[in-house]
Design a protein around this motif. Structure first.
Motif, PDB file in Angstrom:
ATOM      1  N   MET A 184     -17.991   0.346   3.738  1.00 45.44           N
ATOM      2  CA  MET A 184     -17.361   1.173   2.710  1.00 45.44           C
ATOM      3  C   MET A 184     -17.796   0.689   1.324  1.00 45.44           C
ATOM      4  SD  MET A 184     -13.284   1.954   2.061  1.00 45.44           S
ATOM      5  CE  MET A 184     -13.074   2.681   3.693  1.00 45.44           C
ATOM      6  N   ASN A 185     -17.974   1.587   0.408  1.00 46.92           N
ATOM      7  CA  ASN A 185     -18.364   1.244  -0.949  1.00 46.92           C
ATOM      8  C   ASN A 185     -17.373   0.264  -1.570  1.00 46.92           C
ATOM      9  OD1 ASN A 185     -18.070   1.905  -4.046  1.00 46.92           O
ATOM     10  ND2 ASN A 185     -20.165   2.466  -3.445  1.00 46.92           N
ATOM     11  N   ASP A 186     -17.888  -0.767  -2.266  1.00 48.19           N
ATOM     12  CA  ASP A 186     -17.028  -1.807  -2.844  1.00 48.19           C
ATOM     13  C   ASP A 186     -16.046  -1.227  -3.863  1.00 48.19           C
ATOM     14  OD1 ASP A 186     -18.231  -3.737  -1.313  1.00 48.19           O
ATOM     15  OD2 ASP A 186     -19.584  -4.431  -2.893  1.00 48.19           O
ATOM     16  N   ASN A 187     -16.519  -0.272  -4.654  1.00 48.60           N
ATOM     17  CA  ASN A 187     -15.642   0.330  -5.665  1.00 48.60           C
ATOM     18  C   ASN A 187     -14.510   1.121  -5.021  1.00 48.60           C
ATOM     19  OD1 ASN A 187     -17.161  -0.669  -7.838  1.00 48.60           O
ATOM     20  ND2 ASN A 187     -18.557   1.077  -7.766  1.00 48.60           N
ATOM     21  N   LEU A 188     -14.839   1.858  -3.958  1.00 45.48           N
ATOM     22  CA  LEU A 188     -13.812   2.617  -3.251  1.00 45.48           C
ATOM     23  C   LEU A 188     -12.811   1.684  -2.585  1.00 45.48           C
ATOM     24  CD1 LEU A 188     -12.669   5.293  -2.258  1.00 45.48           C
ATOM     25  CD2 LEU A 188     -14.304   5.211  -0.350  1.00 45.48           C
ATOM     26  N   THR A 189     -13.316   0.613  -1.977  1.00 49.50           N
ATOM     27  CA  THR A 189     -12.434  -0.359  -1.335  1.00 49.50           C
ATOM     28  C   THR A 189     -11.481  -0.978  -2.351  1.00 49.50           C
ATOM     29  OG1 THR A 189     -14.124  -0.903   0.312  1.00 49.50           O
ATOM     30  CG2 THR A 189     -12.352  -2.498   0.001  1.00 49.50           C
ATOM     31  N   PHE A 190     -12.031  -1.357  -3.502  1.00 46.99           N
ATOM     32  CA  PHE A 190     -11.199  -1.946  -4.551  1.00 46.99           C
ATOM     33  C   PHE A 190     -10.139  -0.952  -5.014  1.00 46.99           C
ATOM     34  CE2 PHE A 190     -10.054  -2.934  -8.917  1.00 46.99           C
ATOM     35  CZ  PHE A 190      -9.842  -4.306  -8.879  1.00 46.99           C
ATOM     36  N   GLY A 191     -10.513   0.322  -5.181  1.00 50.33           N
ATOM     37  CA  GLY A 191      -9.566   1.335  -5.612  1.00 50.33           C
ATOM     38  C   GLY A 191      -8.429   1.530  -4.623  1.00 50.33           C
ATOM     39  N   ILE A 192      -8.755   1.537  -3.336  1.00 53.64           N
ATOM     40  CA  ILE A 192      -7.727   1.695  -2.292  1.00 53.64           C
ATOM     41  C   ILE A 192      -6.790   0.503  -2.289  1.00 53.64           C
ATOM     42  CG2 ILE A 192      -7.335   1.825   0.195  1.00 53.64           C
ATOM     43  CD1 ILE A 192      -9.959   3.403   0.405  1.00 53.64           C
ATOM     44  N   VAL A 193      -7.357  -0.697  -2.381  1.00 52.64           N
ATOM     45  CA  VAL A 193      -6.547  -1.919  -2.411  1.00 52.64           C
ATOM     46  C   VAL A 193      -5.652  -1.938  -3.649  1.00 52.64           C
ATOM     47  CG1 VAL A 193      -6.633  -4.436  -2.639  1.00 52.64           C
ATOM     48  CG2 VAL A 193      -8.160  -3.280  -1.031  1.00 52.64           C
ATOM     49  N   ALA A 194      -6.210  -1.540  -4.790  1.00 53.16           N
ATOM     50  CA  ALA A 194      -5.427  -1.516  -6.033  1.00 53.16           C
ATOM     51  C   ALA A 194      -4.235  -0.569  -5.902  1.00 53.16           C
ATOM     52  CB  ALA A 194      -6.315  -1.093  -7.200  1.00 53.16           C
ATOM     53  N   PHE A 195      -4.470   0.617  -5.353  1.00 49.93           N
ATOM     54  CA  PHE A 195      -3.381   1.586  -5.203  1.00 49.93           C
ATOM     55  C   PHE A 195      -2.314   1.089  -4.243  1.00 49.93           C
ATOM     56  CE2 PHE A 195      -1.612   5.118  -2.679  1.00 49.93           C
ATOM     57  CZ  PHE A 195      -0.839   5.707  -3.667  1.00 49.93           C
ATOM     58  N   THR A 196      -2.726   0.590  -3.077  1.00 50.58           N
ATOM     59  CA  THR A 196      -1.749   0.154  -2.074  1.00 50.58           C
ATOM     60  C   THR A 196      -0.943  -1.040  -2.563  1.00 50.58           C
ATOM     61  OG1 THR A 196      -3.490  -1.124  -0.967  1.00 50.58           O
ATOM     62  CG2 THR A 196      -3.030   1.077  -0.108  1.00 50.58           C
ATOM     63  N   GLN A 197      -1.606  -2.011  -3.182  1.00 50.36           N
ATOM     64  CA  GLN A 197      -0.881  -3.173  -3.696  1.00 50.36           C
ATOM     65  C   GLN A 197       0.098  -2.770  -4.783  1.00 50.36           C
ATOM     66  OE1 GLN A 197      -3.598  -6.239  -4.950  1.00 50.36           O
ATOM     67  NE2 GLN A 197      -4.075  -6.875  -2.877  1.00 50.36           N
ATOM     68  N   LEU A 198      -0.338  -1.918  -5.678  1.00 51.81           N
ATOM     69  CA  LEU A 198       0.520  -1.497  -6.780  1.00 51.81           C
ATOM     70  C   LEU A 198       1.693  -0.659  -6.285  1.00 51.81           C
ATOM     71  CD1 LEU A 198       0.713  -1.843  -9.792  1.00 51.81           C
ATOM     72  CD2 LEU A 198      -0.707   0.181 -10.098  1.00 51.81           C
ATOM     73  N   LEU A 199       1.459   0.207  -5.317  1.00 55.37           N
ATOM     74  CA  LEU A 199       2.528   1.053  -4.785  1.00 55.37           C
ATOM     75  C   LEU A 199       3.607   0.215  -4.111  1.00 55.37           C
ATOM     76  CD1 LEU A 199       3.663   3.874  -4.158  1.00 55.37           C
ATOM     77  CD2 LEU A 199       2.313   3.843  -2.040  1.00 55.37           C
ATOM     78  N   VAL A 200       3.178  -0.777  -3.327  1.00 56.85           N
ATOM     79  CA  VAL A 200       4.137  -1.610  -2.609  1.00 56.85           C
ATOM     80  C   VAL A 200       4.985  -2.422  -3.581  1.00 56.85           C
ATOM     81  CG1 VAL A 200       4.355  -3.569  -1.041  1.00 56.85           C
ATOM     82  CG2 VAL A 200       2.782  -1.725  -0.489  1.00 56.85           C
ATOM     83  N   VAL A 201       4.360  -2.970  -4.621  1.00 59.44           N
ATOM     84  CA  VAL A 201       5.105  -3.775  -5.595  1.00 59.44           C
ATOM     85  C   VAL A 201       5.957  -2.881  -6.502  1.00 59.44           C
ATOM     86  CG1 VAL A 201       4.893  -5.416  -7.499  1.00 59.44           C
ATOM     87  CG2 VAL A 201       3.365  -5.589  -5.538  1.00 59.44           C
ATOM     88  N   TYR A 202       5.433  -1.733  -6.886  1.00 57.41           N
ATOM     89  CA  TYR A 202       6.161  -0.760  -7.716  1.00 57.41           C
ATOM     90  C   TYR A 202       7.418  -0.286  -6.992  1.00 57.41           C
ATOM     91  CZ  TYR A 202       6.401   3.357 -10.870  1.00 57.41           C
ATOM     92  OH  TYR A 202       6.769   4.307 -11.789  1.00 57.41           O
ATOM     93  N   ASN A 203       7.264  -0.002  -5.705  1.00 57.73           N
ATOM     94  CA  ASN A 203       8.366   0.296  -4.786  1.00 57.73           C
ATOM     95  C   ASN A 203       9.392   1.286  -5.348  1.00 57.73           C
ATOM     96  OD1 ASN A 203      10.074   0.217  -2.585  1.00 57.73           O
ATOM     97  ND2 ASN A 203      11.026  -1.712  -3.158  1.00 57.73           N
ATOM     98  N   PRO A 204       9.056   2.569  -5.402  1.00 57.29           N
ATOM     99  CA  PRO A 204      10.005   3.560  -5.942  1.00 57.29           C
ATOM    100  C   PRO A 204      11.292   3.661  -5.144  1.00 57.29           C
ATOM    101  CG  PRO A 204       8.128   4.638  -4.876  1.00 57.29           C
ATOM    102  CD  PRO A 204       7.783   3.182  -4.978  1.00 57.29           C
ATOM    103  N   LEU A 205      11.272   3.254  -3.861  1.00 60.37           N
ATOM    104  CA  LEU A 205      12.495   3.306  -3.056  1.00 60.37           C
ATOM    105  C   LEU A 205      13.596   2.455  -3.665  1.00 60.37           C
ATOM    106  CD1 LEU A 205      11.145   3.042   0.629  1.00 60.37           C
ATOM    107  CD2 LEU A 205      11.911   5.088  -0.581  1.00 60.37           C
ATOM    108  N   SER A 206      13.214   1.339  -4.280  1.00 60.02           N
ATOM    109  CA  SER A 206      14.220   0.431  -4.827  1.00 60.02           C
ATOM    110  C   SER A 206      14.938   1.022  -6.032  1.00 60.02           C
ATOM    111  CB  SER A 206      13.554  -0.897  -5.228  1.00 60.02           C
ATOM    112  OG  SER A 206      12.669  -0.712  -6.319  1.00 60.02           O
ATOM    113  N   ALA A 207      14.322   1.990  -6.686  1.00 59.37           N
ATOM    114  CA  ALA A 207      14.939   2.600  -7.870  1.00 59.37           C
ATOM    115  C   ALA A 207      15.869   3.753  -7.518  1.00 59.37           C
ATOM    116  CB  ALA A 207      13.849   3.092  -8.826  1.00 59.37           C
ATOM    117  N   MET A 208      15.770   4.261  -6.296  1.00 54.46           N
ATOM    118  CA  MET A 208      16.533   5.450  -5.937  1.00 54.46           C
ATOM    119  C   MET A 208      18.047   5.280  -6.017  1.00 54.46           C
ATOM    120  SD  MET A 208      14.097   6.837  -2.825  1.00 54.46           S
ATOM    121  CE  MET A 208      15.452   7.761  -2.088  1.00 54.46           C
ATOM    122  N   PRO A 209      18.636   4.214  -5.439  1.00 50.91           N
ATOM    123  CA  PRO A 209      20.107   4.097  -5.512  1.00 50.91           C
ATOM    124  C   PRO A 209      20.620   4.009  -6.946  1.00 50.91           C
ATOM    125  CG  PRO A 209      19.198   2.617  -3.845  1.00 50.91           C
ATOM    126  CD  PRO A 209      18.042   3.148  -4.622  1.00 50.91           C
TER     127      PRO A 209
END
Length: 214
Positions: free
Chosen positions: A1-26
């Motif tokens: 897989m292209n290094d740039n694409l891999t980095f982009g996927i990793v960046a999104f997944t890591q950021l989404l997990v830490v951002y964690n919108p579920l925690s803001a819902m209550p």
């Protein structure tokens, strides 16, 4: 897989997990329970926009921050790993992390018109863990395309959070406290794993630079 694409996927997944919108819902649901649908939508939009602006600013300033304080990317990875491990352990216990907001901050927010900015946008959504993540990713980015993917990931996680907030009352009723806790624990496990990986990467590079690696 292209290094740039891999980095982009990793960046999104890591950021989404830490951002964690579920925690803001209550918190969002409880603070806006007496608001009209239009008011809830506005609060959600302002809160998400605030968090995205914070992420973009710290992504832009990432290299400058590291350079100004003479901090290596490895040191930031190690610090991020420690922070993520603490946040993840709280999430595994289905406990609200004090790294994001305290109960006092939530209570004070109920009487303020600015709750969309503080504490929803900052630090509930864009908390210390999120800020550390974008700075670390900016430091790790190799070239303009990878750095752009960090900016793009910031907008994407904001876009993912918006429907979670808007539909928070309905989702909380459908999932119940048990369902939300299960989702939070799964996200917490992922946050802890990311934290451990940050520690492994950072410590590994430091050890190698000292010539201690076998």
């Amino acid at each position: 897989m292209n290094d740039n694409l891999t980095f982009g996927i990793v960046a999104f997944t890591q950021l989404l997990v830490v951002y964690n919108p579920l925690s803001a819902m209550p918190m969002f649901a409880s603070l806006t329970m007496e608001d009209s649908r239009r008011e809830r939508l506005r609060t959600a939009l302002v809160g998400v926009a605030t968090s995205v602006i914070v992420m973009v600013v710290f992504t832009f300033a990432g290299h400058a921050i590291l350079d100004f304080f003479a901090i290596t990317t490895e040191a930031f990875q190690i610090a991020a790993g420690v922070i993520f491990f603490g946040i993840g352990s709280d999430m595994l216990a289905a406990r609200r992390s004090r790294v994001k907001t305290t109960r006092r901050e939530q209570d004070e927010a109920a009487s303020r018109d600015s709750l969309a900015i503080i504490p929803l946008g900052l630090p509930t959504l864009a908390g210390p863990g999120t800020i550390v993540t974008v700075i670390a990713l900016a430091g790790l980015a190799d070239g303009g395309l990878q750095l752009f993917s960090v900016y793009l990931a910031s907008f994407m996680v904001g876009a993912a959070a918006l429907p979670c907030l808007i539909l928070a009352p309905a989702l909380l009723n459908a999932l119940g406290r048990t369902g939300l806790n299960v989702g939070t624990r799964i996200m917490g496990l992922l946050v802890m794993v990311i934290g451990v990986q940050f520690l492994i990467n950072g410590i590994g590079i430091v050890v190698a630079s000292w010539g201690l690696a076998g």
